[in-house]
Design a protein around this motif. Structure first.
Motif, PDB file in Angstrom:
ATOM      1  N   SER A   1       4.453   8.410 -13.083  1.00  0.00           N
ATOM      2  CA  SER A   1       5.524   7.899 -13.939  1.00  0.00           C
ATOM      3  C   SER A   1       5.147   7.933 -15.414  1.00  0.00           C
ATOM      4  O   SER A   1       5.999   7.739 -16.272  1.00  0.00           O
ATOM      5  N   LEU A   2       3.880   8.178 -15.733  1.00  0.00           N
ATOM      6  CA  LEU A   2       3.447   8.130 -17.119  1.00  0.00           C
ATOM      7  C   LEU A   2       4.209   9.088 -18.031  1.00  0.00           C
ATOM      8  O   LEU A   2       4.478   8.755 -19.180  1.00  0.00           O
TER       9      LEU A   2
ATOM     10  N   ASP B   1       0.814  -1.212   0.000  1.00  0.00           N
ATOM     11  CA  ASP B   1       0.000   0.000   0.000  1.00  0.00           C
ATOM     12  C   ASP B   1       0.848   1.263   0.000  1.00  0.00           C
ATOM     13  O   ASP B   1       0.324   2.353  -0.179  1.00  0.00           O
ATOM     14  N   ASP B   2       2.151   1.121   0.205  1.00  0.00           N
ATOM     15  CA  ASP B   2       3.023   2.273   0.411  1.00  0.00           C
ATOM     16  C   ASP B   2       3.265   3.017  -0.894  1.00  0.00           C
ATOM     17  O   ASP B   2       4.204   2.733  -1.626  1.00  0.00           O
ATOM     18  N   GLY B   3       2.384   3.975  -1.195  1.00  0.00           N
ATOM     19  CA  GLY B   3       2.585   4.814  -2.366  1.00  0.00           C
ATOM     20  C   GLY B   3       2.305   4.162  -3.687  1.00  0.00           C
ATOM     21  O   GLY B   3       2.540   4.759  -4.730  1.00  0.00           O
ATOM     22  N   MET B   4       1.778   2.944  -3.710  1.00  0.00           N
ATOM     23  CA  MET B   4       1.582   2.242  -4.975  1.00  0.00           C
ATOM     24  C   MET B   4       0.473   2.864  -5.813  1.00  0.00           C
ATOM     25  O   MET B   4       0.430   2.688  -7.024  1.00  0.00           O
ATOM     26  N   ASP B   5      -0.451   3.608  -5.181  1.00  0.00           N
ATOM     27  CA  ASP B   5      -1.573   4.179  -5.925  1.00  0.00           C
ATOM     28  C   ASP B   5      -1.128   5.279  -6.873  1.00  0.00           C
ATOM     29  O   ASP B   5      -1.779   5.530  -7.885  1.00  0.00           O
ATOM     30  N   THR B   6      -0.043   5.975  -6.549  1.00  0.00           N
ATOM     31  CA  THR B   6       0.364   7.135  -7.339  1.00  0.00           C
ATOM     32  C   THR B   6       1.604   6.883  -8.176  1.00  0.00           C
ATOM     33  O   THR B   6       1.982   7.742  -8.974  1.00  0.00           O
ATOM     34  N   VAL B   7       2.236   5.721  -8.023  1.00  0.00           N
ATOM     35  CA  VAL B   7       3.495   5.465  -8.720  1.00  0.00           C
ATOM     36  C   VAL B   7       3.316   5.552 -10.220  1.00  0.00           C
ATOM     37  O   VAL B   7       4.040   6.236 -10.931  1.00  0.00           O
TER      38      VAL B   7
ATOM     39  N   THR C   1       2.822  -4.181 -17.384  1.00  0.00           N
ATOM     40  CA  THR C   1       2.860  -3.023 -16.488  1.00  0.00           C
ATOM     41  C   THR C   1       1.756  -2.039 -16.838  1.00  0.00           C
ATOM     42  O   THR C   1       1.078  -1.493 -15.961  1.00  0.00           O
ATOM     43  N   TRP C   2       1.555  -1.806 -18.135  1.00  0.00           N
ATOM     44  CA  TRP C   2       0.516  -0.882 -18.575  1.00  0.00           C
ATOM     45  C   TRP C   2      -0.881  -1.376 -18.192  1.00  0.00           C
ATOM     46  O   TRP C   2      -1.715  -0.616 -17.694  1.00  0.00           O
ATOM     47  N   LEU C   3      -1.122  -2.667 -18.392  1.00  0.00           N
ATOM     48  CA  LEU C   3      -2.453  -3.216 -18.110  1.00  0.00           C
ATOM     49  C   LEU C   3      -2.749  -3.220 -16.608  1.00  0.00           C
ATOM     50  O   LEU C   3      -3.852  -2.889 -16.179  1.00  0.00           O
ATOM     51  N   THR C   4      -1.760  -3.614 -15.816  1.00  0.00           N
ATOM     52  CA  THR C   4      -2.010  -3.691 -14.371  1.00  0.00           C
ATOM     53  C   THR C   4      -2.105  -2.312 -13.719  1.00  0.00           C
ATOM     54  O   THR C   4      -2.544  -2.194 -12.571  1.00  0.00           O
ATOM     55  N   ALA C   5      -1.691  -1.272 -14.455  1.00  0.00           N
ATOM     56  CA  ALA C   5      -1.776   0.085 -13.915  1.00  0.00           C
ATOM     57  C   ALA C   5      -3.063   0.792 -14.332  1.00  0.00           C
ATOM     58  O   ALA C   5      -3.211   1.994 -14.107  1.00  0.00           O
ATOM     59  N   THR C   6      -4.001   0.066 -14.915  1.00  0.00           N
ATOM     60  CA  THR C   6      -5.251   0.678 -15.379  1.00  0.00           C
ATOM     61  C   THR C   6      -5.997   1.425 -14.279  1.00  0.00           C
ATOM     62  O   THR C   6      -6.471   2.549 -14.494  1.00  0.00           O
ATOM     63  N   PRO C   7      -6.163   0.868 -13.073  1.00  0.00           N
ATOM     64  CA  PRO C   7      -6.887   1.624 -12.038  1.00  0.00           C
ATOM     65  C   PRO C   7      -6.235   2.966 -11.710  1.00  0.00           C
ATOM     66  O   PRO C   7      -6.929   3.974 -11.544  1.00  0.00           O
ATOM     67  N   GLN C   8      -4.898   2.993 -11.627  1.00  0.00           N
ATOM     68  CA  GLN C   8      -4.231   4.247 -11.308  1.00  0.00           C
ATOM     69  C   GLN C   8      -4.431   5.278 -12.406  1.00  0.00           C
ATOM     70  O   GLN C   8      -4.650   6.455 -12.130  1.00  0.00           O
ATOM     71  N   ARG C   9      -4.365   4.831 -13.682  1.00  0.00           N
ATOM     72  CA  ARG C   9      -4.560   5.768 -14.788  1.00  0.00           C
ATOM     73  C   ARG C   9      -5.974   6.346 -14.785  1.00  0.00           C
ATOM     74  O   ARG C   9      -6.194   7.473 -15.206  1.00  0.00           O
ATOM     75  N   GLN C  10      -6.939   5.577 -14.341  1.00  0.00           N
ATOM     76  CA  GLN C  10      -8.333   6.025 -14.298  1.00  0.00           C
ATOM     77  C   GLN C  10      -8.666   6.797 -13.030  1.00  0.00           C
ATOM     78  O   GLN C  10      -9.811   7.185 -12.823  1.00  0.00           O
ATOM     79  N   GLY C  11      -7.676   7.010 -12.180  1.00  0.00           N
ATOM     80  CA  GLY C  11      -7.895   7.754 -10.951  1.00  0.00           C
ATOM     81  C   GLY C  11      -8.587   6.954  -9.869  1.00  0.00           C
ATOM     82  O   GLY C  11      -9.137   7.536  -8.932  1.00  0.00           O
TER      83      GLY C  11
END
Length: 576
Positions: free
Chosen positions: A19-20, A9-15, A60-70
């Motif tokens: 980084s985009l 949980d440590d900062g993973m939501d905004t990484v 990496t791109w696919l698993t980061a979908t929630p972060q990209r969508q806010g």
């Protein structure tokens, strides 16, 4: 399966989101490395590595979908993203080994540069994720130490110095990352404290607004009630001074609240049709007596003259003009004050307004003008002692002008007066049909009103004002008393205070609408000292038929009741 590891949980939501912007640079570097590897190591080795790299980037791109969508990722999504990042790092570490072991000096230098770049890149995660910091910096650091110490072909003293250099490089990189993280945490803590302090200030101002408006309701309400009585000329003058002093105090209170709302970004502008000529006339009517009392000539003009209908926030525009004229009258001992509003047509149906307020007052030095629009600023201490004021009016006016897309400026010379100008553009709109004030056209005689307020002074003020217009008024101390009276008596409308002990206004309204107190459709008007737009909108959504801010303005309250009476009469006629 639930993954609840705290370290994930440590900062993973905004990484990923932060980084985009580096994605394009990373893809270009990857393409360069593929070409370098193909020509240096052969395509038999490069193609499998390229395939692994493509899989890593896509995953990496696919698993980061929630972060990209806010969105906040679930624990499982965090784990998948973390594994994708691990895979990406393993692919790049494999590339370093591919460059190192052929033994070519040039390729080994390239490998060391690549490891250094990865260690530097890890600093970007110092403030966001401790896990990512250690993974992105730690892996290259270990590889650098091992390769330089044991696989560089050095022996003896050279091997010791190379190993020591690699260890120091890795240590300083990790130390810098941890220092950056500590600084980031300190800044975040400071920001959180500042936000908490600002929220505390906002809450305090909201509380003080309510507490100060409650006695102001009594002062202004009874002053207005006295004005309706048959008074001697001397008493009329005394009541007028009392009312004007109370309104002055209320203006200061509103200025302080406006500054707070502007700082918090919570001051919203309306967009309604209004006649600019009527606003200019209102300024003249409001300040003419004050100008006459000081022996000043006050002129207010609209050029070209006549009705000018615009779309905007008439209250805030009037507030700007009121502040400028008020300041001009305050700082002018003799001569005149002039308000001139010039309207010029622009493209796309816009009208350009130039509001100029000039005076023959004390004027200002360039140094005083430089700090004139700062909150709580006065020209100097002697001016503050001589003329009074908080120095908020001009600061608020500039912020309001800028929120409307305009600007405010001043030209002044000490001892020769000042001219303030406001330039802004507003859309023109068709003339609105102005109806006669319902308070004058509808008779409230016999209209039964229940006033519900825990403050005895507020009840007396409301009762006195409404009885002067012919209403039959009863009172209740809180929601429970109101429900009891509504069960046994018939009323045409209820004026309901919001904050009361035992049962507050919204709870009493819910009980009325649920049929627990006779007519569930009886009109209920909210009375509140919290005049924030968001509060008014929330009360309307809760089901109140109207909202009246405290201190109560008799004309506004009577107009609301008159409108409710007309609406109920129309409904009765339609049903008949």
């Amino acid at each position: 399966m639930a993954y609840r590891s705290k370290w994930l949980d440590d900062g993973m939501d905004t990484v990923t989101v932060t980084s985009l912007p580096t994605l394009g640079l990373r893809l270009v570097a990857s393409l360069f490395c593929v070409v370098l590897s193909g020509f240096s190591l052969g395509w038999g080795v490069t193609l499998p590595w390229t395939a692994a790299l493509i899989v890593a980037e896509v995953s990496t791109w696919l698993t980061a979908t929630p972060q990209r969508q806010g969105l906040r990722p679930t624990p499982r999504q965090r784990l998948l993203y973390f594994l994708a990042v691990v895979w990406t790092n393993l692919v790049w570490w494999a590339f370093v080994l591919m460059l190192w072991f052929p033994g070519t000096p040039g390729l080994r230098v390239a490998a060391i540069c690549l490891l250094a770049a990865q260690m530097a890149h890890g600093q970007a995660f110092a403030a966001r994720s401790k896990v990512m910091l250690f993974m992105i910096c730690g892996g290259p650091s270990v590889l650098l130490i091992v390769l330089c110490s044991f696989f560089a072909g050095f022996r003896g003293q050279e091997q010791i110095f190379v190993a020591l250099g690699a260890v120091m490089s890795a240590a300083y990189t990790l130390r810098a990352g941890l220092a950056n993280r500590r600084q980031s945490e300190a800044l975040e803590a400071s920001r959180a404290e500042a936000v908490a302090a600002n929220q505390a200030k906002t809450s305090f101002l909201a509380l003080m607004s309510h507490e100060l408006r409650t006695p102001m309701t009594g002062v202004l309400g009874m002053a207005r009630a006295l004005e309706m009585e048959q008074l001697s000329p001397r008493q009329t003058q005394q009541v007028r001074i009392l009312r004007r002093s109370g309104e002055g105090l209320l203006t200061l209170l509103n200025d302080i609240l406006d500054v707070s709302k502007i700082e918090a970004g919570k001051l919203d502008l309306e967009s309604t049709p209004f006649d600019l000529a009527a606003k200019v006339e209102h300024i003249r009517d409001h300040w003419s007596q004050a100008a006459e009392a000081k022996g000043l000539v006050l002129t207010c003009a609209l050029e070209p003259a006549g009705p000018t209908w615009l779309l905007g926030d008439p209250t805030r525009l009037r507030q700007i003009m009121m502040n400028l004229v008020s300041n001009a009258l305050k700082f002018t001992e003799a001569g005149e004050v002039a308000l001139v509003v010039t309207v010029r047509d622009e493209a796309d149906g816009l009208a350009r307004l130039e509001i100029a307020v000039s005076d023959t007052g004390i004027g200002m030095t360039p140094e005083a003008q430089a700090r004139l629009f700062e909150a709580f600023a006065q020209a100097d201490a002697t001016v503050a002692r001589r003329f009074g004021g908080t120095g908020l009016g001009l600061s608020i006016s500039r912020n309001l002008a800028r929120m409307m897309g305009g600007e405010i400026g001043v030209v002044s010379r000490a001892g020769q007066g000042s001219t303030f100008t406001v330039d802004l553009s507003l859309p023109r709109c068709p003339a609105k049909l102005v109806q006669q004030d319902e308070a004058e056209t509808v008779d409230l005689s016999g209209y039964r009103v229940l006033i519900v307020d825990d403050n005895a002074t507020n009840r007396i003020v409301g009762q006195t004002l409404l009885e002067a217009f012919g209403c039959a008024v009863a009172t209740a101390e809180d929601g429970f008393d109101a429900l009891a009276r509504l069960r046994i008596e018939r009323f045409d409308a209820v004026l309901m205070d919001i904050h009361m002990p035992r049962m507050d206004g919204p709870a009493a309204l819910a009980a009325i609408r649920a049929g627990e107190a006779g007519d569930r459709a009886i009109p209920v008007v909210a009375l509140t000292a919290d005049a924030m737009p968001a509060t008014i909108e929330a009360l309307v959504r809760q089901g109140f038929d109207g909202v009246q801010a405290k201190p109560i303005v008799p004309e506004g309250l009577v107009a609301v009741l008159a409108g409710l009476r007309v609406a109920s009469s129309s409904d009765a006629t339609a049903q008949a």
